[in-house]
Design a protein around this motif. Structure first.
Motif, PDB file in Angstrom:
ATOM      1  N   THR A   2      39.183  45.210  63.686  1.00 13.03           N
ATOM      2  CA  THR A   2      39.114  45.818  62.347  1.00 13.03           C
ATOM      3  C   THR A   2      38.414  44.646  61.286  1.00 13.03           C
ATOM      4  OG1 THR A   2      41.463  46.589  62.892  1.00 13.03           O
ATOM      5  CG2 THR A   2      40.756  46.557  60.669  1.00 13.03           C
ATOM      6  N   THR A   3      37.685  45.807  60.471  1.00  9.43           N
ATOM      7  CA  THR A   3      37.092  44.902  59.562  1.00  9.43           C
ATOM      8  C   THR A   3      37.815  45.028  58.053  1.00  9.43           C
ATOM      9  OG1 THR A   3      34.577  45.204  60.407  1.00  9.43           O
ATOM     10  CG2 THR A   3      34.861  44.626  58.171  1.00  9.43           C
ATOM     11  N   TYR A   4      38.231  43.954  57.518  1.00 12.60           N
ATOM     12  CA  TYR A   4      39.082  44.049  56.437  1.00 12.60           C
ATOM     13  C   TYR A   4      38.063  43.719  55.216  1.00 12.60           C
ATOM     14  CZ  TYR A   4      42.537  43.246  60.096  1.00 12.60           C
ATOM     15  OH  TYR A   4      43.159  43.366  61.171  1.00 12.60           O
ATOM     16  N   PRO A   5      38.695  44.545  54.083  1.00 13.93           N
ATOM     17  CA  PRO A   5      37.983  44.020  52.793  1.00 13.93           C
ATOM     18  C   PRO A   5      38.338  42.977  52.189  1.00 13.93           C
ATOM     19  CG  PRO A   5      39.583  45.857  52.431  1.00 13.93           C
ATOM     20  CD  PRO A   5      39.497  45.450  54.089  1.00 13.93           C
ATOM     21  N   ASN A   6      37.498  42.312  51.643  1.00 14.02           N
ATOM     22  CA  ASN A   6      37.794  41.158  50.857  1.00 14.02           C
ATOM     23  C   ASN A   6      37.308  40.903  49.483  1.00 14.02           C
ATOM     24  OD1 ASN A   6      39.968  39.274  51.883  1.00 14.02           O
ATOM     25  ND2 ASN A   6      38.632  38.208  53.427  1.00 14.02           N
ATOM     26  N   PRO A   7      37.926  40.948  48.387  1.00 16.02           N
ATOM     27  CA  PRO A   7      39.422  40.754  48.321  1.00 16.02           C
ATOM     28  C   PRO A   7      40.175  42.057  48.956  1.00 16.02           C
ATOM     29  CG  PRO A   7      38.659  41.379  46.182  1.00 16.02           C
ATOM     30  CD  PRO A   7      37.570  41.041  47.142  1.00 16.02           C
ATOM     31  N   LEU A   8      41.282  41.775  49.504  1.00 13.64           N
ATOM     32  CA  LEU A   8      42.238  42.922  50.082  1.00 13.64           C
ATOM     33  C   LEU A   8      42.858  43.611  48.884  1.00 13.64           C
ATOM     34  CD1 LEU A   8      42.977  43.458  52.896  1.00 13.64           C
ATOM     35  CD2 LEU A   8      45.123  42.282  52.471  1.00 13.64           C
ATOM     36  N   ILE A   9      43.289  42.933  47.841  1.00 16.96           N
ATOM     37  CA  ILE A   9      43.864  43.679  46.740  1.00 16.96           C
ATOM     38  C   ILE A   9      43.145  42.987  45.677  1.00 16.96           C
ATOM     39  CG2 ILE A   9      45.761  44.126  45.465  1.00 16.96           C
ATOM     40  CD1 ILE A   9      46.264  45.037  48.333  1.00 16.96           C
ATOM     41  N   PRO A  10      42.318  43.737  45.144  1.00 15.08           N
ATOM     42  CA  PRO A  10      41.326  42.941  43.625  1.00 15.08           C
ATOM     43  C   PRO A  10      42.014  42.874  42.593  1.00 15.08           C
ATOM     44  CG  PRO A  10      40.640  45.343  44.268  1.00 15.08           C
ATOM     45  CD  PRO A  10      42.069  44.868  45.227  1.00 15.08           C
ATOM     46  N   GLY A  11      41.495  42.039  41.552  1.00 22.45           N
ATOM     47  CA  GLY A  11      41.907  41.882  40.286  1.00 22.45           C
ATOM     48  C   GLY A  11      43.107  40.678  40.501  1.00 22.45           C
ATOM     49  N   PHE A  12      43.856  40.600  39.148  1.00 18.06           N
ATOM     50  CA  PHE A  12      45.039  39.674  39.251  1.00 18.06           C
ATOM     51  C   PHE A  12      46.012  39.935  40.046  1.00 18.06           C
ATOM     52  CE2 PHE A  12      48.612  39.983  35.759  1.00 18.06           C
ATOM     53  CZ  PHE A  12      49.642  39.034  36.447  1.00 18.06           C
ATOM     54  N   HIS A  13      46.096  39.506  41.226  1.00 20.43           N
ATOM     55  CA  HIS A  13      47.177  39.863  42.413  1.00 20.43           C
ATOM     56  C   HIS A  13      47.300  38.313  43.282  1.00 20.43           C
ATOM     57  CE1 HIS A  13      46.103  44.076  41.768  1.00 20.43           C
ATOM     58  NE2 HIS A  13      47.399  44.152  41.854  1.00 20.43           N
ATOM     59  N   PRO A  14      47.902  37.514  42.427  1.00 18.17           N
ATOM     60  CA  PRO A  14      48.064  36.113  43.215  1.00 18.17           C
ATOM     61  C   PRO A  14      49.400  36.050  44.023  1.00 18.17           C
ATOM     62  CG  PRO A  14      48.625  36.046  41.001  1.00 18.17           C
ATOM     63  CD  PRO A  14      48.233  37.362  41.192  1.00 18.17           C
ATOM     64  N   ASP A  15      49.269  34.847  45.099  1.00 19.85           N
ATOM     65  CA  ASP A  15      50.551  34.577  45.839  1.00 19.85           C
ATOM     66  C   ASP A  15      50.958  35.642  46.649  1.00 19.85           C
ATOM     67  OD1 ASP A  15      50.430  32.312  43.823  1.00 19.85           O
ATOM     68  OD2 ASP A  15      51.594  33.103  42.353  1.00 19.85           O
ATOM     69  N   LEU A 279      38.283  37.054  37.141  1.00 20.57           N
ATOM     70  CA  LEU A 279      39.189  38.054  37.382  1.00 20.57           C
ATOM     71  C   LEU A 279      40.645  37.483  37.757  1.00 20.57           C
ATOM     72  CD1 LEU A 279      37.361  40.716  39.461  1.00 20.57           C
ATOM     73  CD2 LEU A 279      37.613  40.350  36.947  1.00 20.57           C
ATOM     74  N   GLY A 280      40.715  36.064  37.817  1.00 18.79           N
ATOM     75  CA  GLY A 280      41.728  35.198  38.300  1.00 18.79           C
ATOM     76  C   GLY A 280      41.983  35.293  39.670  1.00 18.79           C
ATOM     77  N   THR A 479      47.367  34.431  35.093  1.00 20.42           N
ATOM     78  CA  THR A 479      46.975  35.892  35.435  1.00 20.42           C
ATOM     79  C   THR A 479      45.773  36.086  35.574  1.00 20.42           C
ATOM     80  OG1 THR A 479      46.987  35.855  32.905  1.00 20.42           O
ATOM     81  CG2 THR A 479      49.125  36.404  33.863  1.00 20.42           C
ATOM     82  N   GLY A 480      45.041  36.911  34.772  1.00 18.57           N
ATOM     83  CA  GLY A 480      43.655  37.533  35.022  1.00 18.57           C
ATOM     84  C   GLY A 480      43.280  38.564  33.979  1.00 18.57           C
ATOM     85  N   ARG A 481      42.287  38.908  33.866  1.00 18.46           N
ATOM     86  CA  ARG A 481      41.888  39.946  33.056  1.00 18.46           C
ATOM     87  C   ARG A 481      42.730  41.475  33.266  1.00 18.46           C
ATOM     88  NH1 ARG A 481      35.216  39.526  32.872  1.00 18.46           N
ATOM     89  NH2 ARG A 481      35.039  37.221  32.171  1.00 18.46           N
ATOM     90  N   VAL A 482      43.276  41.667  31.956  1.00 16.51           N
ATOM     91  CA  VAL A 482      43.714  43.017  31.969  1.00 16.51           C
ATOM     92  C   VAL A 482      43.078  43.538  30.626  1.00 16.51           C
ATOM     93  CG1 VAL A 482      46.016  44.378  31.269  1.00 16.51           C
ATOM     94  CG2 VAL A 482      45.925  42.272  32.476  1.00 16.51           C
ATOM     95  N   VAL A 483      42.546  44.988  31.012  1.00 12.49           N
ATOM     96  CA  VAL A 483      41.846  45.985  29.852  1.00 12.49           C
ATOM     97  C   VAL A 483      42.817  46.938  29.408  1.00 12.49           C
ATOM     98  CG1 VAL A 483      39.799  47.136  29.323  1.00 12.49           C
ATOM     99  CG2 VAL A 483      39.708  45.508  31.257  1.00 12.49           C
TER     100      VAL A 483
END
Length: 504
Positions: A2-15, A279-280, A479-483
């Motif tokens: 399997t080829t996984y996208p990276n980032p797996l969940i983009p944008g402010f999604h830490p931990d 994007l944090g 966090t990260g950028r929120v528009v």
């Protein structure tokens, strides 16, 4: 393979924390001062992820109403046992260390129970809790806190542990110190697993910035003593030129085809010295390899961005805002009115501005390094606009109303404005994050904001703002950028949200 996208969940999604249940995977991430809190994503292939709900969707589940910036929901651990989903999390400077449960991960989740010390008087004193179960079915909470006992007692962080009665949510014993890592700062984010008869303790250390990494130890019993792994850190980008930096805070899970994976956080920095992460912290994934000696290693985290995306939102009184809309320190439904004017999102100012901890602001995470967002605004009865927010001290916006349109940047209290007279009440506002111009040499920033407005079909370019001022390294927010759209005075009506981006 399997080829996984990276980032797996983009944008402010830490931990990130992940668990497999049958043929599906579920993933939780931190939200800090934003609500709804602690998103739950679901996947059936570990490639495509869908936001199915949040843990904190009601007032009082998290005590974020008055938390300082970077407080709130820190570092959840998501697990499943006997048909029940369990999530433990630190509500920093809010309620304390909490345990939530649900039979459906999409929700509703329980109100959350405070995990107290053995006397039942106060929350266990630490952060980043993990939950596991021993052979007798007793819950084990492992977390980061001040070292207990010895010459370093109370001076440095280490990994602590206590068994907990989940009926009373009271510790059954005094906490014990387990392991302090390999010498890196801030040993934290522990996860405890029983694998092939041994107990493995995975932690983060080095801090969540450029020194971040994942280290591992193992023992024959969940309480130790723990033996340090021979190849620590098992993953880190420190002192490398890899495009994904700050990699750490990992959680192990068995992925498709039975392969072991580690979900973890990282950032995508840009500039001449790759110094600014717009994007944090985002969620990434890497493969784990187990060796004959029973120790794992991990592949370096590779960058594999998703294709560009476009999001168009039309507002309707019959359709609530989807879970991608978030608000600092309160739920979007408290301020977003979809019924007063069908087809429009109505916001009413309450005296707060974007400089305040609780602005009248509702937005969506910036998920792409290059992204443009537009919103149609009716400012007949008020003043408001479109903004990119890191926190109350770092934001840029385009604002309309009271006879003018103005671009504004607030960088740690240093404010600059670019006003233009406005003779219309209906206007379309634009904020575009673009790659910096490199014609004159190396780029010294992550990106550049282009702030503009369109009035009666005529575009007015108002200002350009250096994007490094809204990066994790400058703002130092978790966090990260929120528009999003906001109201500063009176009533502001918004319609036809459009956001388009890519990672070029």
């Amino acid at each position: 393979m399997t080829t996984y996208p990276n980032p797996l969940i983009p944008g402010f999604h830490p931990d990130p924390s992940a668990v497999r249940v049958g043929d599906a995977w579920y993933l939780a991430t931190s939200t800090f001062e934003y609500l709804p809190g602690i998103p739950i994503h679901r996947s059936t292939d570990f490639v495509t992820w869908e936001l199915i709900g949040h843990v904190a969707t009601r007032p009082g589940q998290l005590g974020v109403e008055d938390v300082r910036t970077a407080g709130g929901a820190w570092a959840p651990t998501l697990r499943h046992r006997d048909g029940v989903f369990h999530l433990v999390v630190t509500d920093a400077t809010g309620r304390g260390m909490l345990h939530f449960t649900a039979t459906d991960p999409a929700g509703p989740w329980s109100d959350g129970d405070l995990i107290t010390d053995s006397e039942g008087h106060a929350s266990l004193d630490g952060i980043d809790p993990d939950i596991a179960w021993d052979a007798d079915g007793t819950a084990i909470v492992t977390y980061s806190g001040l070292i207990l006992g010895g010459e370093d007692a109370g001076r440095h962080l280490g990994i602590l542990q206590a068994r907990v009665d989940l009926d009373t949510h009271r510790a059954l014993e005094e906490p014990r110190s387990l392991w302090s890592g390999t010498g890196g700062q801030f040993p934290e984010a522990p996860h405890l697993y029983e694998i092939d008869g041994r107990w493995y303790l995975l932690i983060a250390e080095g801090g969540t910035e450029r020194g971040h990494g994942v280290s591992i130890a193992r023992a024959d019993r969940p309480e130790g003593p723990f033996e340090t792994g021979p190849a620590n850190p098992v993953v880190s980008a420190r002192s490398t030129i890899r495009p994904v930096q700050n990699t750490g805070h990992g959680d192990l899970v068995i992925g498709p085809d039975g392969e072991w994976l580690c979900v973890l956080l990282g950032v995508r920095p840009r500039s001449m010295t790759r110094a600014f992460s717009a994007l944090g912290r985002e969620t990434f994934v890497t493969r784990v390899h187990w060796h004959e000696d029973g120790w794992p290693t991990m592949e370096p985290v590779a960058l594999a961005p998703r294709p560009g995306t476009r999001v168009d939102v039309t507002f309707s009184p019959d359709v609530p805002l989807d879970g991608e809309w978030i608000t600092p320190r309160r739920l979007p439904a408290e301020i977003a009115d979809l019924t007063a004017r069908p087809g429009w999102l109505v916001l009413r100012a309450d005296g707060a501005t974007l400089d305040d901890p609780r602005p009248v602001f509702v937005g969506r995470r910036q998920e792409h390094l290059t992204q443009s967002t537009s919103i149609e605004l009716d400012c007949t009865a008020g003043v408001g606009g479109l903004a990119v927010r890191y926190d109350e001290d770092f934001h840029v916006e385009v604002e309309a109303g009271a006879g003018r349109v103005v671009a504004r940047a607030n960088v740690a209290g240093l404010v600059r404005e670019w006003p233009v007279p406005l003779d219309a009440d209906r206007i379309t506002l634009h904020i575009e994050s673009r790659r910096p111009d490199t014609d004159r040499g190396f780029a010294r920033t992550s990106d550049v904001f282009h702030l503009a407005a369109t009035v009666e079909g005529r575009r007015i370019d108002l200002a350009e703002v250096d994007g490094r001022f809204l990066s994790s390294e400058t703002a130092e927010s978790f966090t990260g950028r929120v528009v999003g759209v906001y109201a500063r005075e009176g009533r502001v009506d918004a319609a036809n949200w459009t956001s388009e981006g890519n990672d070029e």
